[in-house]
Design a protein around this motif. Structure first.
Motif, PDB file in Angstrom:
ATOM      1  N   GLN A 181       0.673  -1.262  -0.172  1.00 19.78           N
ATOM      2  CA  GLN A 181      -0.060   0.044  -0.128  1.00 19.78           C
ATOM      3  C   GLN A 181       0.946   1.289  -0.272  1.00 19.78           C
ATOM      4  OE1 GLN A 181      -2.243  -1.521   3.563  1.00 19.78           O
ATOM      5  NE2 GLN A 181      -3.881  -0.603   2.535  1.00 19.78           N
ATOM      6  N   LEU A 182       2.065   1.167   0.259  1.00 19.09           N
ATOM      7  CA  LEU A 182       3.077   2.276   0.612  1.00 19.09           C
ATOM      8  C   LEU A 182       3.377   3.000  -0.912  1.00 19.09           C
ATOM      9  CD1 LEU A 182       5.287   1.142   2.989  1.00 19.09           C
ATOM     10  CD2 LEU A 182       3.106   2.266   3.437  1.00 19.09           C
ATOM     11  N   SER A 183       3.710   4.265  -0.898  1.00 22.32           N
ATOM     12  CA  SER A 183       3.741   4.849  -2.180  1.00 22.32           C
ATOM     13  C   SER A 183       5.384   4.781  -2.199  1.00 22.32           C
ATOM     14  CB  SER A 183       3.686   6.347  -2.049  1.00 22.32           C
ATOM     15  OG  SER A 183       4.089   6.789  -0.842  1.00 22.32           O
ATOM     16  N   GLU A 184       6.218   5.533  -1.777  1.00 17.68           N
ATOM     17  CA  GLU A 184       7.701   5.502  -1.895  1.00 17.68           C
ATOM     18  C   GLU A 184       8.106   5.165  -0.341  1.00 17.68           C
ATOM     19  OE1 GLU A 184       8.689   8.982  -3.917  1.00 17.68           O
ATOM     20  OE2 GLU A 184       7.892   8.024  -5.770  1.00 17.68           O
ATOM     21  N   ALA A 362      -0.314   9.395  -2.362  1.00 20.34           N
ATOM     22  CA  ALA A 362       0.597   9.518  -2.993  1.00 20.34           C
ATOM     23  C   ALA A 362       1.172   8.587  -4.198  1.00 20.34           C
ATOM     24  CB  ALA A 362       1.936   9.827  -1.912  1.00 20.34           C
ATOM     25  N   SER A 363       0.364   7.306  -4.004  1.00 12.98           N
ATOM     26  CA  SER A 363       0.936   6.341  -4.974  1.00 12.98           C
ATOM     27  C   SER A 363       0.398   6.388  -6.238  1.00 12.98           C
ATOM     28  CB  SER A 363       0.486   5.023  -4.126  1.00 12.98           C
ATOM     29  OG  SER A 363       0.498   3.982  -4.967  1.00 12.98           O
ATOM     30  N   ALA A 364       1.311   6.148  -7.088  1.00 12.79           N
ATOM     31  CA  ALA A 364       0.941   6.434  -8.329  1.00 12.79           C
ATOM     32  C   ALA A 364      -0.043   5.114  -8.880  1.00 12.79           C
ATOM     33  CB  ALA A 364       2.160   5.875  -9.296  1.00 12.79           C
ATOM     34  N   SER A 365      -0.270   4.275  -8.104  1.00 17.60           N
ATOM     35  CA  SER A 365      -1.440   3.364  -8.425  1.00 17.60           C
ATOM     36  C   SER A 365      -2.832   3.506  -7.490  1.00 17.60           C
ATOM     37  CB  SER A 365      -0.991   1.791  -8.118  1.00 17.60           C
ATOM     38  OG  SER A 365      -0.751   1.644  -6.701  1.00 17.60           O
ATOM     39  N   GLY A 366      -2.426   4.713  -7.003  1.00 21.65           N
ATOM     40  CA  GLY A 366      -3.824   5.085  -6.079  1.00 21.65           C
ATOM     41  C   GLY A 366      -4.833   5.635  -6.402  1.00 21.65           C
ATOM     42  N   THR A 368      -5.656   8.544  -6.899  1.00 19.03           N
ATOM     43  CA  THR A 368      -5.608  10.019  -7.637  1.00 19.03           C
ATOM     44  C   THR A 368      -4.615   9.952  -8.550  1.00 19.03           C
ATOM     45  OG1 THR A 368      -4.197  10.590  -5.822  1.00 19.03           O
ATOM     46  CG2 THR A 368      -6.538  11.257  -5.491  1.00 19.03           C
ATOM     47  N   LEU A 369      -4.073   8.650  -8.663  1.00 18.04           N
ATOM     48  CA  LEU A 369      -2.975   8.406  -9.567  1.00 18.04           C
ATOM     49  C   LEU A 369      -1.635   9.074  -9.147  1.00 18.04           C
ATOM     50  CD1 LEU A 369      -4.770   8.335 -12.919  1.00 18.04           C
ATOM     51  CD2 LEU A 369      -4.267   6.355 -11.562  1.00 18.04           C
ATOM     52  N   GLY A 370      -1.819   9.452  -7.789  1.00 21.51           N
ATOM     53  CA  GLY A 370      -0.367   9.689  -7.333  1.00 21.51           C
ATOM     54  C   GLY A 370      -0.304  11.248  -7.052  1.00 21.51           C
ATOM     55  N   GLU A 371      -1.444  11.796  -7.329  1.00 21.50           N
ATOM     56  CA  GLU A 371      -1.437  13.286  -7.226  1.00 21.50           C
ATOM     57  C   GLU A 371      -2.206  13.589  -5.765  1.00 21.50           C
ATOM     58  OE1 GLU A 371      -3.439  15.842 -10.163  1.00 21.50           O
ATOM     59  OE2 GLU A 371      -2.258  14.550 -11.850  1.00 21.50           O
ATOM     60  N   ILE A 372      -1.703  14.472  -5.063  1.00 24.93           N
ATOM     61  CA  ILE A 372      -2.134  14.755  -3.785  1.00 24.93           C
ATOM     62  C   ILE A 372      -3.362  15.819  -4.007  1.00 24.93           C
ATOM     63  CG2 ILE A 372      -1.424  15.632  -1.402  1.00 24.93           C
ATOM     64  CD1 ILE A 372       0.189  13.286  -2.488  1.00 24.93           C
ATOM     65  N   ARG A 373      -4.373  15.306  -3.863  1.00 27.67           N
ATOM     66  CA  ARG A 373      -5.659  15.754  -4.032  1.00 27.67           C
ATOM     67  C   ARG A 373      -6.418  15.483  -2.563  1.00 27.67           C
ATOM     68  NH1 ARG A 373      -6.844  17.863  -8.754  1.00 27.67           N
ATOM     69  NH2 ARG A 373      -5.473  17.781 -10.352  1.00 27.67           N
ATOM     70  N   ARG A 374      -7.075  16.518  -2.020  1.00 26.91           N
ATOM     71  CA  ARG A 374      -7.834  16.053  -0.907  1.00 26.91           C
ATOM     72  C   ARG A 374      -9.152  15.545  -1.250  1.00 26.91           C
ATOM     73  NH1 ARG A 374      -9.206  21.882   1.974  1.00 26.91           N
ATOM     74  NH2 ARG A 374     -11.277  21.878   1.027  1.00 26.91           N
ATOM     75  N   PRO A 375      -9.843  14.539  -0.418  1.00 23.61           N
ATOM     76  CA  PRO A 375     -10.823  13.488  -0.469  1.00 23.61           C
ATOM     77  C   PRO A 375     -12.087  14.449  -0.487  1.00 23.61           C
ATOM     78  CG  PRO A 375      -9.561  12.969   1.338  1.00 23.61           C
ATOM     79  CD  PRO A 375      -9.084  14.190   0.787  1.00 23.61           C
ATOM     80  N   SER A 376     -12.232  15.745  -0.058  1.00 22.75           N
ATOM     81  CA  SER A 376     -13.612  16.438   0.130  1.00 22.75           C
ATOM     82  C   SER A 376     -14.042  16.654  -1.264  1.00 22.75           C
ATOM     83  CB  SER A 376     -13.612  17.651   0.935  1.00 22.75           C
ATOM     84  OG  SER A 376     -12.242  18.577   0.693  1.00 22.75           O
ATOM     85  N   ASP A 377     -12.814  17.700  -2.015  1.00 20.52           N
ATOM     86  CA  ASP A 377     -13.370  18.331  -3.127  1.00 20.52           C
ATOM     87  C   ASP A 377     -12.329  17.846  -4.153  1.00 20.52           C
ATOM     88  OD1 ASP A 377     -11.273  19.653  -2.228  1.00 20.52           O
ATOM     89  OD2 ASP A 377     -12.331  21.537  -1.929  1.00 20.52           O
ATOM     90  N   LEU A 416       7.460  14.030  -0.051  1.00 19.16           N
ATOM     91  CA  LEU A 416       6.714  13.600  -1.176  1.00 19.16           C
ATOM     92  C   LEU A 416       5.693  14.879  -1.546  1.00 19.16           C
ATOM     93  CD1 LEU A 416       5.623   9.930  -0.387  1.00 19.16           C
ATOM     94  CD2 LEU A 416       7.348  10.621  -2.097  1.00 19.16           C
ATOM     95  N   TYR A 417       4.937  15.374  -0.428  1.00 21.32           N
ATOM     96  CA  TYR A 417       4.092  16.339  -0.947  1.00 21.32           C
ATOM     97  C   TYR A 417       4.668  17.699  -1.480  1.00 21.32           C
ATOM     98  CZ  TYR A 417       1.172  20.447   0.188  1.00 21.32           C
ATOM     99  OH  TYR A 417       0.205  21.497   0.206  1.00 21.32           O
ATOM    100  N   GLN A 418       6.090  18.154  -0.847  1.00 20.68           N
ATOM    101  CA  GLN A 418       6.591  19.242  -1.455  1.00 20.68           C
ATOM    102  C   GLN A 418       7.251  18.709  -2.825  1.00 20.68           C
ATOM    103  OE1 GLN A 418       5.918  21.306   1.640  1.00 20.68           O
ATOM    104  NE2 GLN A 418       6.815  22.007   0.018  1.00 20.68           N
ATOM    105  N   HIS A 419       7.379  17.660  -3.008  1.00 17.24           N
ATOM    106  CA  HIS A 419       8.137  17.428  -4.361  1.00 17.24           C
ATOM    107  C   HIS A 419       7.038  17.509  -5.498  1.00 17.24           C
ATOM    108  CE1 HIS A 419      11.719  14.699  -2.691  1.00 17.24           C
ATOM    109  NE2 HIS A 419      11.753  16.117  -2.358  1.00 17.24           N
ATOM    110  N   LYS A 420       5.894  17.008  -5.115  1.00 18.13           N
ATOM    111  CA  LYS A 420       4.714  17.208  -5.980  1.00 18.13           C
ATOM    112  C   LYS A 420       4.099  18.379  -5.914  1.00 18.13           C
ATOM    113  CE  LYS A 420       4.019  12.130  -5.262  1.00 18.13           C
ATOM    114  NZ  LYS A 420       3.387  11.319  -6.215  1.00 18.13           N
ATOM    115  N   VAL A 421       3.996  19.035  -4.929  1.00 17.11           N
ATOM    116  CA  VAL A 421       3.197  20.604  -4.633  1.00 17.11           C
ATOM    117  C   VAL A 421       4.237  21.445  -4.530  1.00 17.11           C
ATOM    118  CG1 VAL A 421       1.354  21.862  -3.998  1.00 17.11           C
ATOM    119  CG2 VAL A 421       0.950  19.293  -3.963  1.00 17.11           C
ATOM    120  N   HIS A 422       4.897  22.046  -5.353  1.00 16.21           N
ATOM    121  CA  HIS A 422       6.157  22.893  -5.085  1.00 16.21           C
ATOM    122  C   HIS A 422       5.985  23.999  -4.052  1.00 16.21           C
ATOM    123  CE1 HIS A 422       8.562  20.317  -7.415  1.00 16.21           C
ATOM    124  NE2 HIS A 422       7.630  20.240  -8.561  1.00 16.21           N
TER     125      HIS A 422
END
Ligand SMILES: Cc1cc2nc3c(=O)[nH]c(=O)nc-3n(C[C@H](O)[C@H](O)[C@H](O)COP(=O)(O)OP(=O)(O)OC[C@H]3O[C@@H](n4cnc5c(N)ncnc54)[C@H](O)[C@@H]3O)c2cc1C
Ligand code: SF4
Ligand code: SF4
Ligand code: SF4
Ligand code: SF4
Lengths: 666, 148, 266
Positions: A181-184, A362-366, A368-377, A416-422
């Protein structure tokens, strides 16, 4: 009548400088049952040992006492010498004249007298020594590994590669455990699936490994080398031989809205499903609780669309019996039920999530396909607050211990968040940063220095929603408990690692012990970290205590090595210092009355029952019976038995009684 | 007259106290000669009957010692022993058998100095209590009878 | 009592049991144990305040076992012994029928041993005030005096073992006093042997004794050995909190709690 030989050692001058060894030998020679006594400069030397052997033959000695250093030092040496001269090694005992006498007393009459007393005491014992023979137990060279996380996978592969058979039992439809289940993964940020999947495939393809998924241990009987395990294979509702894993059924299943366990509820799955695309085995199971056919008796769409006709609605659970010689328990851990965190708003606010859920985001197979998006919206959060020690080190939540992995994965999450959302901002509330481990501290430093992650030392007191923001209130203890308030878009809780919900029950099935938090207990906290107190059952991974992947894998290989050592012999040879329940002539058969209190007292579950039958096969007596394969020789049962029906070889009632008598009667 | 030299029997477990006493030796810490050790596999094996027998055979004092709680080589022998000692001590006390004459202790394999101290303080204490004449008198009755 | 007699008779008639262990009239004003094997025998059954013998002692006796499945008349102390015997694997649900008798002399039927445990839960063993006072007084004596007191109290014991024979929990096939390898306890009835015998027996009953006083009632010399077991019962409850027989709780001395407290271990 005993013919005991007593050999007093000078130990150079270690003993003879304070003890009058000649007098001790003389006094010993006068004791009843002593045939021969002498003193010699170095008993452990070649000539010293030769002297013993020679006297055994010449005088026909029936027992030997070497009065020298501690038996913890040289008992094996002298027992071996006796054995080579034809005397049963257990007829030889050592009297401790060095550590317990000459080194702790000054030269005096009293010291020599004490040495004489010590020798006489042991003569009392040896008179009642009996020849003992090491116990042989056959070994079935198949290992049962329970749990198919990285721990179980590693152990299985190691044991299989050592050339032994392995049965790996996993309760879920796929192996992989939390690691899948882990991303990286810290501290290297390599993709978890990428390093794990090849091993999962290797397990499935290994000729020595039999994989049973969707299966659980039902019963475990027997003892080291000779266990009998009953495994319940839960009905998957498919014929695994026919299924090709094409997945048509999954696409056509009308029940599509079931929260996916693998995606920690952040994604959905169908009623017939494989938990994740890389699952091993990659064949679906039907979740009976949610399947329309099982619920309402109508649907069977999967059956219609399956090209090979593999669906079996009438399949039932199957019980498989296995003979195994060793068991590796690798059932892993769980994360704490987050509903305990009402102050953090988990369950109330969709954007308050657990660390494991963050892994899925954060996982590419998750989902959101690895994009950090909030569950609410589904928006990308601009500010995230991470809360370390959510539940850990918190006696009020019942978990006073440190979960060990959270400091590291929280740093990883922020990174991971900082790497994805600069342009994002991440803040971590922490109690202490525990980053002991190779390259771990450097990893945390990188998060702080290179990725600009803000660390605030202090606890979060409350999280609530206001104007679409999550308000996180806490204190900064490094700034004199200055209150801090952060408006965040998402809050991630590093929830405590806890034992699986079924851990206690599983431990009871296997008769292994567990701690106050239901983690399984190792046999010794330092020297036997992979053994349990039941011989032949070993521990690997997070089922013993929270741990990260490197530590899990090392322990798993350690457990595998223990199994391989056990399997390296066809027969197990054990010290014959074991308890025995007495036997006597009929009609008594044994003085044991079958109260089985000894069985409750035995720390190793070594005592079972034996039914004594008459010629007609009728049971006439039920008595206790010690399994010499399990007995470790503590003797707790012996001191416990009121009627003295159970005794222990090597420290028998007669030996100990006579030893006390001899000590006090000069 | 010579000073009273008490006879003291020590019942110890192999893994902790016996090893601890070995360490006292290797560390060359001195203690009184009065105490003689009998080795048991575990405190769980130490039968209360043997303690009783020791008094009957003229012991003035007894030491019982093993691994600290949670350190038992056999995981729980000492826990069983502790319960038994609690009950045994209560019973002896009720009977007027002087419980000060039995010293219980936990001495680990690393506590060589503690072992020396346990021995020395017990010897001093028993020396102060004097010979166990109360019990000896009762036991002496036995000898008289045996001599008839 | 009619109810009891009827029940007992019907159990025998329907062959549910082959013997009924109960109380009958003894010599003079005393009662004794009787073993009814026919419905007619059951007419002899009585129950009143004189019935103090603990009948549970017969459940483990070979002679009685040979007679077949028993029913047993069981007032409170007997019920406790039955439960303890069950906890010690000596009897099971199908090995006997229990005809309970309440303190009000009413018949209570128990469908299982577990039901006895439920019933007994409301009837905790309690040591009578007067005994508590005696025990306290003994413990308050100076140690030498206390020892002398007991040596004297035990002096008349001539090792008839009536206490052992009356005790439902002394069901060992070979009592340790009869073990001569080694000779744990000298057989002669002198002070040391008496002392050792009673210490041993008390220790063997530690955490098991249900305070039925059968040993005291049996002793021809009236030796107050029950004070030892009562004092130990107090010790059990003070130190471990658990006492009284139970089917689901392990015996006090064959179990432990890692947090057991004491103040005397260095
Ligand atoms: C949010 C999070 C992030 C993490 N990040 C990292 C990281 O970056 N780097 C790192 O080194 N570690 C990380 N870890 C730790 C890592 O997940 C564990 O070290 C690892 O999963 C332990 O492996 P395991 O096999 O012991 O247990 P698990 O992974 O829990 O596997 C146990 C397996 O046993 C099965 N099972 C359970 N009970 C039974 C039963 N009764 N019968 C049969 N099967 C059963 C389960 O289904 C499961 O497949 C992280 C953990 C979390 C929670
Ligand atoms: S050996 Fe002793 S304690 Fe064990 S069941 Fe038999 S009588 Fe009971
Ligand atoms: S000696 Fe110890 S391990 Fe062996 S049967 Fe007895 S209590 Fe169990
Ligand atoms: S106490 Fe009484 S019943 Fe028991 S052996 Fe002594 S004299 Fe007999
Ligand atoms: S005194 Fe002890 S050994 Fe003797 S019968 Fe009673 S319980 Fe058994």
């Amino acid at each position: 009548m005993s013919k005991i030989g007593v050999f007093i050692c000078h130990c150079g001058e270690n003993i003879s400088a304070t003890v009058d060894v000649v007098r001790v030998a003389e006094a010993a020679g006068k004791l009843e049952g002593v045939e021969f006594s002498t003193d010699y400069k170095y008993m452990c030397s070649d000539p010293g040992q030769t002297l013993i052997k020679q006297m055994i033959k010449e005088k026909g000695l029936t027992g030997v006492i070497v009065a020298a250093c501690s038996p913890r030092m040289h008992e094996p040496t002298f027992r071996k010498a006796c054995s080579s001269a034809g005397l049963n090694p257990y007829m030889c005992e050592m009297s401790n004249l060095r550590e317990h006498c000459s080194w702790v007393h000054d030269k005096s009459e009293a010291t020599t007298q004490k040495a004489i007393d010590l020798v006489r005491t042991l003569v009392g014992k040896v008179k009642y020594n009996k020849p003992l023979y090491s116990i042989k137990v056959p070994v079935t060279k198949t290992a049962l590994v329970i749990g198919g996380g990285i721990a179980g996978i590693q152990s299985s592969l190691d044991i299989a590669n050592a050339g032994h058979q392995v049965v790996l039992v996993e309760k879920d439809p796929s192996i992989g455990g939390h690691m899948s289940q882990l991303s990286e993964t810290f501290p290297t940020l390599d993709c978890s699936q990428c390093i794990l999947t090849p091993r999962m495939v290797e397990v499935a393809q290994h000729p020595n490994i039999k994989l049973l998924t969707y299966a659980e241990l039902e019963k475990l009987e027997g003892f080291i080398g000779n266990f009998k395990a009953t495994i319940r294979k839960k009905a998957k509702s498919i014929d695994e031989d026919l299924c090709t894993g094409c997945g048509t059924c999954i696409t056509k299943c009308p029940t599509k809205k079931i929260p996916s366990e693998f995606n920690t509820g952040l994604g959905k799955r169908t009623a017939i499903y494989v938990p994740f695309p890389q699952a091993v085995p990659n064949k679906p199971v039907i979740d009976k609780e949610n399947c329309l056919y099982y619920k309402n008796g109508k649907c069977k769409i999967c059956e219609k669309v399956c090209p090979t006709g593999a669906i079996r609605f009438d399949q039932e659970d199957e019980l498989v019996e296995l003979e195994v010689g060793a068991v590796v328990v690798a059932t892993g851990f769980d994360v704490m039920e987050p509903s305990k965190f009402s102050e953090y708003g988990y369950g109330k606010y969709k954007d308050v999530i657990t660390g494991l859920q963050f892994e899925r985001l954060a996982s590419a197979s998750g989902p959101t396909l690895g994009e950090i998006r909030r569950p609410s919206d589904g928006k990308i959060p601009e500010k995230i607050v991470f809360v370390a020690c959510a539940g850990s080190r918190d006696p009020s939540k019942g978990k006073p211990y440190c979960s060990k992995i959270c400091c590291m994965y929280t740093a990883k999450h922020a990174m991971l968040y900082q790497h994805k959302v600069h342009h994002g901002e991440s803040t971590i509330f922490y109690m202490d940063i525990r980053s002991a481990g190779k390259n771990y501290e450097e990893f945390v430093r990188r998060a702080i220095v290179e990725d600009d992650v803000k660390y605030i030392r202090g606890r979060v007191s409350k999280v609530y929603e206001e104007n679409g923001k999550l308000i996180v209130k806490g204190v900064d203890t490094l700034l004199n408990a200055k209150p801090v308030e952060i408006q965040a878009d998402m809050v991630v809780l590093a929830t405590a690692a806890v034992a699986n919900s079924g851990a206690e029950e599983l431990a009871q099935k296997m008769h292994i012990s567990y701690d106050a938090y239901n983690f399984f207990s190792e046999a010794h906290p330092k020297l036997k970290p992979v053994e349990t107190n039941t011989a032949g059952i070993f521990l690997a991974g997070a089922c013993q205590a929270p741990k990260d992947i490197p530590e899990t894998v090392s322990q798993a290989s350690g457990a595998a090595a223990k199994v391989a050592i056990l399997f390296s012999q066809d027969e197990l040879s054990r010290e014959p210092v074991v308890a025995v329940v007495n036997r006597s002539a009929p009609p008594l058969y044994s003085t044991c009355v079958g109260c089985f209190m000894c069985a409750t007292a035995c720390p190793y579950q070594a005592i079972g029952e034996e039914l004594i039958t008459n010629r007609k096969g009728e049971v006439i007596k039920r008595v206790a019976k010690v399994n010499p394969g399990l007995c470790q020789g503590c003797g707790t049962c012996v001191a416990f038995c009121r009627s003295k029906s159970i005794d222990i070889d090597g420290y028998s009632n007669e030996q100990m009684y006579s030893e006390v008598m001899a000590l006090l009667n000069d | 007259m010579n000073e009273f030299e008490p006879k003291i029997v020590a019942f110890v477990c192999n893994w902790c106290t016996y090893a601890g006493a070995d360490l006292t030796g290797t560390s060359r810490i001195k203690y009184a000669q009065n105490v003689k050790i009998i080795r048991f596999p575990c405190t769980g094996r130490i039968d209360f009957m043997l303690l009783l027998k020791s008094f009957g055979e003229g012991a003035d004092g007894i030491i019982v010692s093993g691994c600290h709680p949670n350190d038992c080589h056999y995981t729980s022998g000492n826990f069983h022993a502790r319960r038994r000692w609690i009950m045994f001590r209560g019973l002896l006390d009720m009977l007027g058998i002087d419980v000060r004459r039995i010293q219980y202790s936990w001495v680990s394999a690393a506590e060589g100095a503690k072992w020396a101290d346990v021995v020395n303080t017990t010897v001093t204490a028993i020396r102060e209590l004097g010979p166990y004449t109360d019990y000896a008198k009762v036991a002496g009755y036995l000898e008289k009878e045996a001599n008839v | 009592m009619k109810e009891l007699i009827q029940k007992a008779a019907s159990l025998l008639e329907t062959n549910v049991v082959q013997v009924v262990i109960g109380y009958g009239k003894g010599s003079a004003d005393r009662t004794r144990a009787i073993f009814s094997t026919t419905a007619a025998d059951c007419e002899q059954l009585i129950f009143d305040s004189r019935c103090i013998q603990n009948l549970a002692v017969y459940l483990t006796k070979a002679e009685i076992k040979k007679m077949g499945k028993p029913a047993i008349v069981a007032p409170l102390p007997v019920l406790r012994s039955i439960l303890q015997l069950a906890a010690e694997n000596q009897i099971t649900d199908d090995s006997l029928v229990v005809l309970g008798v309440s303190p009000e002399s009413e018949l209570i039927e128990f469908e299982s041993l577990a039901a006895i445990e439920t019933y007994l839960a409301t009837k905790q063993i309690a040591i009578e005030e007067k005994y508590q006072t005696t025990i306290k007084a003994i413990k308050a004596m100076p140690v030498s005096e206390r020892f002398a007191y007991w040596v004297k109290e035990l002096e008349p014991c001539f090792k008839c073992y009536a206490c052992r024979a009356a005790c439902p929990l002394c069901y060992c096939t070979r009592c340790t006093v009869e073990n001569n390898q080694p000779q744990w306890i000298s057989v002669a009835s002198h002070s040391l042997g008496n002392l050792e015998w009673h210490i041993m027996r008390a220790m063997h009953l530690a955490g098991r004794c249900t305070d039925c006083e059968a040993c005291y009632n049996a002793c021809p010399m009236g030796i107050p050995i029950y004070l030892l077991t009562k004092s130990m019962l107090q010790d059990v409850s003070e130190n471990f909190g658990t006492y009284g027989p139970s089917l689901h709780r392990d015996n006090t001395l064959s179990s432990f709690n890692p947090d057991d407290k004491e103040s005397f271990i260095r």
